[in-house]
Every structure is written in structure tokens, then in C-alpha cells.
Design an enzyme around this catalytic site. Sequence first.
Site, PDB file in Angstrom:
ATOM      1  N   ASP A  11       0.804  -1.230   0.000  1.00 28.00           N
ATOM      2  CA  ASP A  11       0.000   0.000   0.000  1.00 28.00           C
ATOM      3  C   ASP A  11       0.834   1.277   0.000  1.00 28.00           C
ATOM      4  OD1 ASP A  11      -2.867  -0.580   0.050  1.00 28.00           O
ATOM      5  OD2 ASP A  11      -2.447  -1.679   1.894  1.00 28.00           O
ATOM      6  N   GLU A  69      -0.173   9.517   1.719  1.00 30.32           N
ATOM      7  CA  GLU A  69      -0.947  10.379   2.630  1.00 30.32           C
ATOM      8  C   GLU A  69      -1.084   9.770   4.023  1.00 30.32           C
ATOM      9  OE1 GLU A  69      -5.077  12.651   2.281  1.00 30.32           O
ATOM     10  OE2 GLU A  69      -5.365  10.495   2.291  1.00 30.32           O
ATOM     11  N   ASP A  70      -1.108   8.434   4.094  1.00 31.08           N
ATOM     12  CA  ASP A  70      -1.380   7.808   5.387  1.00 31.08           C
ATOM     13  C   ASP A  70      -0.180   7.817   6.325  1.00 31.08           C
ATOM     14  OD1 ASP A  70      -4.080   7.221   4.943  1.00 31.08           O
ATOM     15  OD2 ASP A  70      -3.482   5.620   3.582  1.00 31.08           O
ATOM     16  N   ARG A  92       1.359  -1.734   7.060  1.00 31.37           N
ATOM     17  CA  ARG A  92       1.650  -0.384   6.591  1.00 31.37           C
ATOM     18  C   ARG A  92       2.588   0.396   7.512  1.00 31.37           C
ATOM     19  NH1 ARG A  92      -2.753   2.977   3.818  1.00 31.37           N
ATOM     20  NH2 ARG A  92      -0.765   3.756   3.070  1.00 31.37           N
ATOM     21  N   ARG A 146      -8.514   2.314  11.778  1.00 33.75           N
ATOM     22  CA  ARG A 146      -7.075   2.555  11.717  1.00 33.75           C
ATOM     23  C   ARG A 146      -6.575   3.535  12.788  1.00 33.75           C
ATOM     24  NH1 ARG A 146      -5.605   1.110   6.436  1.00 33.75           N
ATOM     25  NH2 ARG A 146      -6.915  -0.685   5.936  1.00 33.75           N
ATOM     26  N   HIS A 157     -11.712   5.956   5.859  1.00 36.33           N
ATOM     27  CA  HIS A 157     -11.047   7.096   6.497  1.00 36.33           C
ATOM     28  C   HIS A 157     -11.971   8.317   6.518  1.00 36.33           C
ATOM     29  CE1 HIS A 157      -7.008   5.237   5.106  1.00 36.33           C
ATOM     30  NE2 HIS A 157      -7.011   5.196   6.413  1.00 36.33           N
ATOM     31  N   CYS A 159      -5.000  10.352  -1.327  1.00 39.81           N
ATOM     32  CA  CYS A 159      -4.119   9.345  -0.691  1.00 39.81           C
ATOM     33  C   CYS A 159      -2.746   9.250  -1.328  1.00 39.81           C
ATOM     34  CB  CYS A 159      -4.733   7.953  -0.799  1.00 39.81           C
ATOM     35  SG  CYS A 159      -6.472   7.881  -0.536  1.00 39.81           S
TER      36      CYS A 159
HETATM   37  C1  CIR Z   1      -5.500   0.623   2.972  1.00 43.67           C
HETATM   38  O1  CIR Z   1      -6.452  -0.093   3.229  1.00 43.67           O
HETATM   39  O2  CIR Z   1      -4.779   1.095   3.843  1.00 43.67           O
HETATM   40  C2  CIR Z   1      -5.189   0.922   1.522  1.00 43.67           C
HETATM   41  N1  CIR Z   1      -5.534  -0.194   0.724  1.00 43.67           N
HETATM   42  C3  CIR Z   1      -5.936   2.145   1.061  1.00 43.67           C
HETATM   43  C4  CIR Z   1      -5.489   3.398   1.755  1.00 43.67           C
HETATM   44  C5  CIR Z   1      -6.107   4.608   1.185  1.00 43.67           C
HETATM   45  N2  CIR Z   1      -5.621   5.770   1.828  1.00 43.67           N
HETATM   46  C6  CIR Z   1      -6.348   6.832   2.106  1.00 43.67           C
HETATM   47  O3  CIR Z   1      -7.547   6.839   1.902  1.00 43.67           O
HETATM   48  N3  CIR Z   1      -5.750   7.847   2.695  1.00 43.67           N
END
Ligand code: CIR
Length: 253
Positions: free
Chosen positions: A60, A65-66, A85, A130, A160, A247
Amino acid sequence: MPLAIARQVSARFAECELTHIQREPIDIAKARAQHAEYVRALQELGCHVVELPAEDDLPDSVFVEDAAFILPEVAVITRPGADSRKPETVSVADALRPHRDLIFVREPATIDGGDVLVLERDIYVGLSSRTNAAAIQQLQAMLGRHGYCVHGVEVDKFLHLKSAVTRLDEGTLLLNPAWIDASLFGKFEHVEVAPSEPMAANILVINGTGIYPTSFPETQARIEAHGTQLVTLDVSEIAKAEGAVTCCSLILQ
Ligand code: CIR
């Protein structure tokens, strides 16, 4: 000129985390081509883009962004909620270090940047699968001294907070009213997504123009009627990984 940090798509992108959607085959070559178009759109809207190399063992990791969120004073390095992650933050911290002082979210807190919506001195944080309450406490302790107020917002039907609400312009949010109560955000006006397009509330606005998926025509018409210009992109493969347009970058003004 804004600086955008992005990262190329992992060879193992198809092994991404999924929470609210079913797994579908992902075409990696197509995902990479769509990501390249996204980077090009950032450049065309005036960003200097720093593209980090792919991290193939982190499926991922395109969703930078995460791993952090950026304030004028500091960058906050997150501690992502999914164990797969957590290692993504290392290289993102290295990329941000030249640009901001860094502060780090610590165990037992977990937080994904996708849960963080900064509206001036108010930071809205989704309490999601999360992101936990310990993260809110840490953020308030670390950012209160810079004048920020951190607010927790319940997130359950979607991944999110920024799946449900993002900023459209100075005074306006783009929001799915079935998922989030607009009155939480005080003085802000809002444009609502079309009821048939629940995933349509995520837009990335750079220098007044929105980067937006082609897959939400009814909401697109509402955004354009509001007066926001758009660059639309096919991000089908990114959406299959439960990702959206905010993201895939971290923006430093
Ligand atoms: C996840 O589940 O963490 C990733 N497949 C998708 C993350 C998307 N990120 C976001 O919306 N900020």
C-alpha cells in the site's frame, strides 16, 4: 510552488489492505500508468513533485498520505493502523525531514493520515478501524502548543474520514451527508456528493483546481456548478485498492 511527495506503485499492490470493498483483480501496469497521469496532473497544476522509488514489499506504499500529515509548523509522522503499513513511515519521514521539524506518533496510538482533515487551527481526526483515541490525545498534547484543537469524529461505514469529507475551497467542503454530519465543521459551507456516488467526497485541490476521478459524473457536475475547475483522471485501479486522490500525495505549501 507547492511540493508534492508521491511514491510509485508497489509490484505487490494487488496484496493491498481492504476493509470495506471486495478484492478485484488489479492491473499493475494500468495502476502505474494511472499513477503517472496523477503525477503529471500535480505537475501541471504547479507542484514540484518528488517521486519516491517504489517499495515493492509494502503493497500500500503508494498511499503516502497515510504516513504523515503536514502543518506549516511541523510534519507529523503517523503510526498506521494496519501492521502491513507501519514500515511505510520510514522513507516518508526521510523525505520530509529537509522541509519540516518532525514529530512522531508513538505506540499505543495508531493513526492513518487519511483520517486527518486540517481546517485552519482545527484538526478533525476520524476514529476509525485505523485510528484510535490514543492518537487524538497525543496529537492534542503535541499540537496544542502550536494553537491547534484536535477533534475526534466517529468513522464506521467507510475507511477514512477523508473518504467522507475533503476541502473544496477556502469556505467549502465536499461531503457525503449520509456518512458525516456537516454541522461538525462549523462555519464551512458544503457541496454534497450525489446519493448514487457515496465514494465521491475525496478531491485534491491544488492552486484552486481539483484533481478528481472520472467515475463520479453527477458529483462532478455539482462541483463544477459550484465553480471549481477540475482535472479528471481515471483512477480505477487505485480505487480497487480502496484508495482515492488525496491518498497518493503529501502536499507542502
Ligand atoms: C488501505 O487499506 O490502507 C489501503 N488499501 C488504502 C489506503 C487509502 N488511503 C487513504 O484513503 N488515505
